[in-house]
Design a protein around this motif. Sequence first.
Motif: not given
Length: 124
Positions: A37-39, A43-44, A62-63, A86, A119
């Motif tokens: 996982q990356t953000c 968003i992540c 969404t963050r 999500r 992303h």
Amino acid sequence: MSKKVARWRFATTAAVLSAVSAVSLVTAAPASAAVKQTCGTYICVATAYQGTRYVQDITVFTRDGLPGTLRAFAGDYRNSRANDDRHVFSVNRELGQPGSGRLAVCGGLDRSGRVIENHCVLIP
């Protein structure tokens, strides 16, 4: 016991053992499943994968918790969209060509008809 009955019992036993082996292979846990996982800013993106090409799913969220149109794509997989904050996109297939470098599994966020962010997660 005759040879015919003995052969029939042997064949039946072999068939049952083959069926049991096949079922245990289908239900076995994946040997090398991993999650990465990356953000980004908004968003992540998380993905569950096996090896370097088999993607099980892509999760985009969404963050800030606000809804938008989320997208997920990897390789030629570009047809998933969800209007949510999500979402998990089920892929369960091999993507890309072996030996073609690292696979990028990406997610995107659109709001009000505008692309806010794309992303990607690189699978080793």
